[in-house]
Design a protein around this motif. Structure first.
Motif, PDB file in Angstrom:
ATOM      1  N   UNK A 299       6.015  41.634 142.640  1.00  0.00           N
ATOM      2  CA  UNK A 299       5.877  42.757 141.804  1.00  0.00           C
ATOM      3  C   UNK A 299       4.792  43.439 142.048  1.00  0.00           C
ATOM      4  N   UNK A 300       4.624  44.852 141.562  1.00  0.00           N
ATOM      5  CA  UNK A 300       3.490  45.366 141.713  1.00  0.00           C
ATOM      6  C   UNK A 300       2.298  44.936 140.708  1.00  0.00           C
ATOM      7  N   UNK A 301       1.129  44.541 141.519  1.00  0.00           N
ATOM      8  CA  UNK A 301       0.015  44.171 140.595  1.00  0.00           C
ATOM      9  C   UNK A 301      -0.598  45.159 139.761  1.00  0.00           C
ATOM     10  N   UNK A 302      -0.371  44.592 138.392  1.00  0.00           N
ATOM     11  CA  UNK A 302      -0.622  45.384 137.308  1.00  0.00           C
ATOM     12  C   UNK A 302      -2.107  45.759 137.016  1.00  0.00           C
ATOM     13  N   UNK A 303      -2.947  44.998 137.678  1.00  0.00           N
ATOM     14  CA  UNK A 303      -4.405  45.430 137.477  1.00  0.00           C
ATOM     15  C   UNK A 303      -4.684  45.935 138.845  1.00  0.00           C
ATOM     16  N   UNK A 304      -3.976  46.418 139.757  1.00  0.00           N
ATOM     17  CA  UNK A 304      -4.445  47.059 140.829  1.00  0.00           C
ATOM     18  C   UNK A 304      -5.092  48.284 140.574  1.00  0.00           C
ATOM     19  N   UNK A 305      -4.703  48.945 139.665  1.00  0.00           N
ATOM     20  CA  UNK A 305      -5.005  50.475 139.360  1.00  0.00           C
ATOM     21  C   UNK A 305      -5.006  50.772 138.028  1.00  0.00           C
ATOM     22  N   UNK A 306      -5.068  51.806 137.537  1.00  0.00           N
ATOM     23  CA  UNK A 306      -4.869  52.177 136.202  1.00  0.00           C
ATOM     24  C   UNK A 306      -4.533  53.658 135.997  1.00  0.00           C
ATOM     25  N   UNK A 307      -3.943  54.061 134.964  1.00  0.00           N
ATOM     26  CA  UNK A 307      -3.597  55.578 134.776  1.00  0.00           C
ATOM     27  C   UNK A 307      -3.665  55.918 133.378  1.00  0.00           C
ATOM     28  N   UNK A 308      -3.918  57.163 133.172  1.00  0.00           N
ATOM     29  CA  UNK A 308      -4.018  57.501 132.028  1.00  0.00           C
ATOM     30  C   UNK A 308      -2.962  58.706 131.579  1.00  0.00           C
ATOM     31  N   UNK A 309      -2.567  58.644 130.419  1.00  0.00           N
ATOM     32  CA  UNK A 309      -1.217  59.925 130.004  1.00  0.00           C
ATOM     33  C   UNK A 309      -2.041  60.348 128.676  1.00  0.00           C
ATOM     34  N   UNK A 310      -1.718  61.797 128.530  1.00  0.00           N
ATOM     35  CA  UNK A 310      -2.257  62.506 127.499  1.00  0.00           C
ATOM     36  C   UNK A 310      -0.885  63.609 127.091  1.00  0.00           C
ATOM     37  N   UNK A 311      -0.921  63.478 125.813  1.00  0.00           N
ATOM     38  CA  UNK A 311       0.156  64.464 125.158  1.00  0.00           C
ATOM     39  C   UNK A 311      -0.653  65.482 124.316  1.00  0.00           C
TER      40      UNK A 311
END
Length: 404
Positions: free
Chosen positions: A76-88
């Motif tokens: 699986x893709x490692x969840x903690x490899x990086x982070x992303x932000x979303x804004x509405x």
């Protein structure tokens, strides 16, 4: 230029992208399953997976029994490899969230907006404040944030250096991408909110497995994401999907866009509540739009006015869906957006029945109408998939390697 070298480098990036996308979208998967899904050789799969494991982008996630052989290790893709932000950026609020790569929300902040036509500068201020707030709240290292996706109403030409035309917000050629980029060194991408919701639902929700679909966003305003052949259809300059501004009634109600008779003026929450007031219904002036809409739905059993407005809304919405069925022949229509879900959770069978009465019989028999599975706040999650998509397309390579 060495053409052979360029071709080999591009092929490596492309194959990494295929492997990484398969793991992300369909994982956990074994190396054996990856070979079948991607049609790459066992040697290529093994080499590329080895690279991704060594880089920490992919990790092992247990194992499954195989037919007579050793257990197959799942990836699986490692969840903690990086982070992303979303804004509405909505009509009533700005919502900002930070996620790990499994799209688990780690922190959320919301800024109410008191005006239906917020100045672009106000939206930018709240988005950038929210970015810092959620990163700090989640204690996420800033240098491991891949980027931020921002979802807005209107036509977005971008997503990099995005220019936004949103008549309903009073925005005319607003350089929103540049305005946001000036306030942070985190990469920014901007897209229409219906498109981000559509991508989220196609990846993780009710659209999974469909190749021809429409994901409808019904909130204060109305829009749609069109997917054909598994690919988002955006039109010549990215304005496809403005379903809310198709004409439902010639000479009808004035829409926020300035035209008359738009679907949005009849099924968008603002239009529904306005029709209710004009019919004699009472809306508590202290209520926000969502609370007022819920109160209207709750009054259906005790108020003839509320019942009539809701039934008419179902009819208008069904007519809009029937147009989509007849025009695009989708295999699936997904109803999302906060007011769309509130309506659909109570009246989906009636909506389906009403669509069946208005759509052509053959294409209607081929379509399913489902509710969004990711909840009322899925637009920000969808926005966060923009930097994830960039990661997948580059095969997880650093930006300078992917672009070179």
């Amino acid at each position: 230029m060495d053409v052979r070298r360029t071709t080999v480098r591009d092929m490596r990036r492309s194959n990494r992208s295929v492997i990484l996308t398969s793991i992300y979208r369909n994982g956990p998967l074994s190396r054996y399953e990856l070979g079948h899904e991607t049609s790459l050789s066992a040697a290529s799969v093994s080499n590329l997976v080895g690279e991704l494991l060594a880089e920490g982008l992919v990790e092992e996630a247990g194992s499954v029994e195989s037919d007579g052989g050793r257990p197959r290790v799942l990836l699986r893709v490692a969840p903690k490899f990086a982070y992303v932000v979303g804004a509405e950026v909505g009509e009533t609020r700005v919502r900002v969230e930070v996620f790990d790569l499994s799209m688990k929300v780690l922190a959320t902040t919301v800024y109410p907006i008191d005006t239906p036509t917020p100045a672009p500068e106000l939206a930018v201020k709240y988005v950038l404040q929210g970015l810092e707030s959620v990163i700090n709240a989640a204690e996420v290292p800033k240098d491991r944030v891949l980027g931020m996706g921002v979802a807005v109403a209107g036509v977005v030409e971008g997503p990099a250096d995005a220019v936004v035309d949103a008549q309903t917000l009073g925005w005319d050629s607003v350089p929103l991408g540049a305005m946001l980029a000036a306030g942070t060194d985190i990469p920014i991408q901007v897209d229409n909110g219906a498109n981000t919701l559509g991508q989220a639902e196609m990846w993780f929700g009710a659209g999974r497995g469909a190749t021809d679909a429409v994901v409808a966003l019904v909130g204060s305003g109305v829009g749609a994401a069109l997917v054909t052949g598994g690919t988002s259809y955006r039109g010549t300059r990215s304005s496809a999907g403005e379903w809310g501004h198709t004409t439902i009634m010639y000479g009808g109600r004035r829409c926020r866009c300035g035209s008359d008779g738009c679907l949005e003026a009849y099924v968008g929450a603002e239009g529904v509540l306005d029709r209710y007031r004009l019919a004699g219904g009472v809306v508590d002036p202290g209520d926000d739009e969502e609370s007022a809409f819920i109160a209207l739905l709750d009054d259906v059993d005790s108020s003839g006015i509320a019942a009539k407005v809701v039934q008419d809304t179902i009819g208008y919405l069904a007519a809009g869906f029937a147009d989509l069925v007849n025009l695009f022949n989708p295999e699936r229509i997904v109803l999302g957006g906060w007011s769309g879900l509130l309506l659909g959770e109570r009246y989906l069978p009636q909506i389906r029945e009403a669509v069946g009465k208005r759509a052509l019989r053959q294409p209607y028999a081929q379509v399913s109408l489902e509710l969004c599975e990711l909840g009322r706040d899925a637009v920000a999650l969808g926005a966060a998939t923009l930097p994830v998509l960039h990661l997948l397309r580059n095969g997880g390579l650093p930006h300078h390697q992917a672009a070179s």
